[in-house]
Design an enzyme around this catalytic site. Structure first.
Site, mmCIF file in Angstrom:
data_model
loop_
_atom_site.group_PDB
_atom_site.id
_atom_site.type_symbol
_atom_site.label_atom_id
_atom_site.label_comp_id
_atom_site.label_asym_id
_atom_site.label_seq_id
_atom_site.Cartn_x
_atom_site.Cartn_y
_atom_site.Cartn_z
ATOM 1 N N LYS A 247 0.884 -1.180 0.000
ATOM 2 C CA LYS A 247 0.000 0.000 0.000
ATOM 3 C C LYS A 247 0.915 1.221 0.000
ATOM 4 O O LYS A 247 1.413 1.640 1.044
ATOM 5 C CB LYS A 247 -0.899 -0.023 1.239
ATOM 6 C CG LYS A 247 -2.216 0.740 1.097
ATOM 7 C CD LYS A 247 -2.100 2.185 0.684
ATOM 8 C CE LYS A 247 -1.797 3.101 1.848
ATOM 9 N NZ LYS A 247 -1.612 4.526 1.412
ATOM 10 N N GLY B 169 6.749 5.462 8.197
ATOM 11 C CA GLY B 169 5.896 6.647 8.179
ATOM 12 C C GLY B 169 6.005 7.382 9.498
ATOM 13 O O GLY B 169 7.017 7.284 10.200
ATOM 14 N N SER B 170 4.960 8.094 9.838
ATOM 15 C CA SER B 170 4.994 8.929 11.036
ATOM 16 C C SER B 170 4.846 8.084 12.303
ATOM 17 O O SER B 170 4.261 6.992 12.286
ATOM 18 C CB SER B 170 3.857 9.951 10.971
ATOM 19 O OG SER B 170 2.624 9.267 10.911
ATOM 20 N N VAL C 181 1.063 7.340 13.158
ATOM 21 C CA VAL C 181 0.423 6.202 12.482
ATOM 22 C C VAL C 181 1.126 4.900 12.879
ATOM 23 O O VAL C 181 0.474 3.870 13.050
ATOM 24 C CB VAL C 181 0.422 6.399 10.948
ATOM 25 C CG1 VAL C 181 -0.188 5.180 10.261
ATOM 26 C CG2 VAL C 181 -0.340 7.662 10.564
ATOM 27 N N GLY C 182 2.435 4.964 13.074
ATOM 28 C CA GLY C 182 3.171 3.768 13.474
ATOM 29 C C GLY C 182 2.618 3.160 14.759
ATOM 30 O O GLY C 182 2.494 1.936 14.880
ATOM 31 N N GLU D 213 9.526 1.877 10.989
ATOM 32 C CA GLU D 213 10.559 2.899 10.781
ATOM 33 C C GLU D 213 9.843 4.236 10.825
ATOM 34 O O GLU D 213 9.083 4.560 9.909
ATOM 35 C CB GLU D 213 11.230 2.731 9.412
ATOM 36 C CG GLU D 213 12.045 1.475 9.258
ATOM 37 C CD GLU D 213 13.307 1.488 10.084
ATOM 38 O OE1 GLU D 213 13.717 2.577 10.537
ATOM 39 O OE2 GLU D 213 13.866 0.406 10.307
ATOM 40 N N CYS E 267 13.482 11.480 6.668
ATOM 41 C CA CYS E 267 13.448 11.022 8.059
ATOM 42 C C CYS E 267 14.781 11.319 8.737
ATOM 43 O O CYS E 267 14.848 11.473 9.944
ATOM 44 C CB CYS E 267 13.104 9.554 8.138
ATOM 45 S SG CYS E 267 14.177 8.548 7.135
ATOM 46 N N GLU F 7 8.945 16.607 15.219
ATOM 47 C CA GLU F 7 9.342 16.502 13.817
ATOM 48 C C GLU F 7 8.467 17.435 12.979
ATOM 49 O O GLU F 7 7.249 17.326 12.979
ATOM 50 C CB GLU F 7 9.174 15.059 13.333
ATOM 51 C CG GLU F 7 9.716 14.858 11.938
ATOM 52 C CD GLU F 7 9.520 13.443 11.422
ATOM 53 O OE1 GLU F 7 8.385 12.914 11.504
ATOM 54 O OE2 GLU F 7 10.495 12.870 10.919
HETATM 55 P P1 NAD Z 1 2.254 8.800 7.321
HETATM 56 O O1 NAD Z 1 2.420 8.089 8.618
HETATM 57 O O2 NAD Z 1 1.228 9.858 7.224
HETATM 58 O O3 NAD Z 1 1.905 7.759 6.169
HETATM 59 C C1 NAD Z 1 2.729 6.649 5.882
HETATM 60 C C2 NAD Z 1 1.883 5.570 5.221
HETATM 61 O O4 NAD Z 1 0.922 5.104 6.157
HETATM 62 C C3 NAD Z 1 1.097 6.044 3.994
HETATM 63 O O5 NAD Z 1 1.101 5.031 3.018
HETATM 64 C C4 NAD Z 1 -0.293 6.244 4.566
HETATM 65 O O6 NAD Z 1 -1.307 6.107 3.598
HETATM 66 C C5 NAD Z 1 -0.366 5.118 5.573
HETATM 67 N N1 NAD Z 1 -1.364 5.306 6.640
HETATM 68 C C6 NAD Z 1 -1.847 6.475 7.134
HETATM 69 N N2 NAD Z 1 -2.769 6.225 8.099
HETATM 70 C C7 NAD Z 1 -2.849 4.883 8.222
HETATM 71 C C8 NAD Z 1 -3.605 4.010 9.063
HETATM 72 N N3 NAD Z 1 -4.473 4.468 9.955
HETATM 73 N N4 NAD Z 1 -3.405 2.684 8.939
HETATM 74 C C9 NAD Z 1 -2.520 2.196 8.034
HETATM 75 N N5 NAD Z 1 -1.794 2.965 7.203
HETATM 76 C C10 NAD Z 1 -1.945 4.289 7.301
HETATM 77 O O7 NAD Z 1 3.698 9.339 6.931
HETATM 78 P P2 NAD Z 1 4.119 10.199 5.652
HETATM 79 O O8 NAD Z 1 3.630 11.592 5.836
HETATM 80 O O9 NAD Z 1 3.771 9.477 4.402
HETATM 81 O O10 NAD Z 1 5.707 10.161 5.786
HETATM 82 C C11 NAD Z 1 6.437 11.021 6.585
HETATM 83 C C12 NAD Z 1 6.866 10.334 7.865
HETATM 84 O O11 NAD Z 1 7.594 9.158 7.557
HETATM 85 C C13 NAD Z 1 7.799 11.177 8.702
HETATM 86 O O12 NAD Z 1 7.446 11.049 10.046
HETATM 87 C C14 NAD Z 1 9.152 10.541 8.449
HETATM 88 O O13 NAD Z 1 10.108 10.761 9.452
HETATM 89 C C15 NAD Z 1 8.793 9.118 8.325
HETATM 90 N N6 NAD Z 1 9.832 8.381 7.621
HETATM 91 C C16 NAD Z 1 10.608 7.519 8.343
HETATM 92 C C17 NAD Z 1 11.641 6.821 7.726
HETATM 93 C C18 NAD Z 1 12.500 5.860 8.497
HETATM 94 O O14 NAD Z 1 13.080 4.984 7.874
HETATM 95 N N7 NAD Z 1 12.638 5.978 9.804
HETATM 96 C C19 NAD Z 1 11.859 7.004 6.361
HETATM 97 C C20 NAD Z 1 11.060 7.906 5.666
HETATM 98 C C21 NAD Z 1 10.039 8.575 6.310
#
Ligand code: NAD
Length: 497
Positions: free
Chosen positions: A177, A230-231, A234-235, A252, A286, A387
């Site tokens: 996804k 991701g964030s 959400v994580g 991550e 990130c 962040e």
């Molecule tokens: P996000 O958490 O908004 O979204 C990430 C993914 O999760 C997207 O595909 C989104 O559609 C999905 N998502 C959102 N809500 C969800 C839910 N309730 N259930 C399941 N999936 C859901 O993050 P973003 O804005 O796409 O990315 C930015 C974030 O990612 C920043 O916090 C950044 O630091 C982090 N990031 C971390 C790393 C790492 O390796 N540590 C690398 C890149 C980005």
């Protein structure tokens, strides 16, 4: 309705619309009128179809010899190499990062495919001595089954590749996804796998909104492992919901990375690193450095030179020659970044430069923000703790190495920290004391290479590492096998004397 090209989900080898027929658009952040494509807005039933297709494809893929799985990744690497420029241009158009960085993003996927192709022929376990006679013990890896991958938009080819290639090499079937801001980049990456000969159903792609398609993937009982980038917000949700079903969940998450500049550091080098780490990818990495922790002796000089360099950066469409800093990914993020400027001002930090939406001329077509520096920032301020994920950096004073390290460690995150010093003793003390999964010496917080483990500690993750020698861990189970050829019952721990 837009006349932009329409794309489907990949389910069981077919590109298909969402069952509901619903769609969403991927729009260029540099130009709101440039619709990159129209994609299925998938729901639970589409995710169910994709998981079922993966489940059907899994046994044959699991049975495919690992070197053959690796060979397929090698062919995909070559296809990506052939398409690197087109894919980089698409990436810049779809999410904004400047072209030179987009090429690096694609290169990361090529590197990962090559690396995993090589892993295809490496040992998969250990032979271990037994405490009993006429008994051999060994381990091997097995795939987990159907795994769900959820990825962000900021590395729209590299991050999916970091998950897809090890998951596939390990013999899993996958449902991806991708982020709703970068669906076409993900689709193009997966196309390379399909053209390389991946059997139908081994990789499936379900486009859609996080709370809908993403949540459905997290909840699906037949998805046995989840890999999420991701964030942190959400994580946590993914971990809680996946944990309820005792799934393997690897996370991550975000960062609040810092560059420490000591009084004996090479200031020219530190400034180069600071500009690259703070404003590269418009601060949307990130591993971006959003804090500069600078020894009091060099603080004034550092801040002034950083200001000059930030003001000289050319902000614009990443496809244009000479542009240093592209747009913010979407309007919601632009507003969030600006809200932190207001937070910083409210907290009493001094705005050195930037702090404004840029909308003059062509910039008005997209979501642009001025490279922003706050000085007189105290470590506990929100702008130094949370962040922001934009081109906003906080400069914080430190009186000593010890205080600089304490400041660096003072956030909830622990992804990437760096130090500039010419003193080898201070460098090694910092390597040991900095609380992060990744530490750099005399280099900025960005620059990870795929042959090393990647990930963070504290709230940046839950203990997993992607890439490097650890890449297969999240996507495989260990099996321990004991073979007793003594012909009699031998009891471990009892018949050992
Ligand atoms: P996000 O958490 O908004 O979204 C990430 C993914 O999760 C997207 O595909 C989104 O559609 C999905 N998502 C959102 N809500 C969800 C839910 N309730 N259930 C399941 N999936 C859901 O993050 P973003 O804005 O796409 O990315 C930015 C974030 O990612 C920043 O916090 C950044 O630091 C982090 N990031 C971390 C790393 C790492 O390796 N540590 C690398 C890149 C980005």
């Amino acid at each position: 309705m837009s006349d932009a090209p329409r794309f489907g989900n990949l389910i069981g080898g077919e590109w298909v619309p969402a069952r509901s027929g619903a769609t969403f658009e991927s729009v260029s952040p540099a130009d709101r009128e440039d619709v990159v494509g129209v994609f299925p807005r998938s729901g639970r039933e589409d995710v169910g179809d994709a998981v079922a297709a993966a489940g059907r494809a899994f046994p044959a893929w699991r049975g495919t010899p690992q070197p053959a799985r690796g060979d397929l990744l090698r062919r995909a690497a070559q296809l990506l190499r052939d398409r690197k420029e087109d894919l980089a241009r698409l990436m810049t158009r779809e999410m904004g990062k400047v072209l030179v960085e987009a090429r690096g993003d694609v290169q990361e996927a090529i590197d990962m495919a090559d690396y995993m192709a090589g892993e295809g022929r490496r040992p998969v376990g250990e032979t271990v001595p037994s405490e009993l006679t006429d008994k051999v013990c060994f381990t091997w890896r097995e795939p987990v089954g159907v795994v769900g991958l959820i990825t962000p938009w900021n590395f729209p080819v590299a991050i999916p590749s970091w998950k897809l290639f090890p998951a596939l090499l390990a013999g899993n079937a996958v449902v991806l996804k991708p982020a709703e801001d970068t669906p076409l980049c993900a689709a193009r990456l997966v196309e390379a796998l399909v053209e390389a000969g991946l059997p139908a159903g081994v990789v499936n792609v379900v486009h859609g909104i996080g709370e809908e398609a993403g949540a459905a993937l997290v909840d699906h009982p037949d998805v046995r492992a989840l890999s999420f980038t991701g964030s942190a917000e959400v994580g946590r949700l993914v971990a809680a919901r996946g944990g309820q079903q005792l799934k393997r969940v690897s996370l991550e998450l975000g960062g609040k990375n810092a560059i420490v500049v000591l009084d004996d550091g090479d200031l020219d080098l530190a400034i180069d690193g600071a500009v690259w780490a703070a404003f590269g990818t418009t601060g949307q990495r990130c591993t971006a450095a959003s804090r500069m922790i600078v020894h009091r002796e060099v603080l004034g000089n550092f801040t002034e030179r950083l200001r000059e360099r930030a003001e000289a950066l050319r902000v614009g469409n990443g496809l244009d020659e000479g542009v240093d800093v592209g747009p913010i990914v979407n309007d919601r993020q632009l507003r969030r970044v600006h809200s932190y400027t207001e937070v910083g001002l409210g907290e009493g930090a001094r705005l050195v430069t930037g702090g404004a939406v840029l909308d003059r001329g062509d910039l008005g077509r997209g979501h642009f923000y001025a490279p922003t520096i706050f000085a007189d920032v105290r470590p506990a301020m929100r702008i130094a703790q949370e962040e922001i994920f934009g081109p906003t950096v906080s400069v914080i004073a430190a009186e000593s190495l010890e205080q600089a390290i304490a400041h660096a460690n003072s956030t909830a995150y622990g992804l990437s920290l760096s130090i500039y010093t010419r003193d080898v003793n201070r460098a090694f003390r910092a390597m040991r004391e900095l609380q992060a999964g990744i530490v750099y010496v005399n280099a900025p917080t960005i620059g990870a290479e795929i042959q090393l483990p990647f990930g963070g500690i504290k709230s940046t993750g839950n203990g997993h590492r992607e890439a490097g020698s650890t890449a297969l861990e999240e996507f495989s189970e260990w099996k321990s096998v004991y073979v007793d050829y003594s012909g009699r019952l031998q009891r471990a721990q009892i018949d050992t004397a």
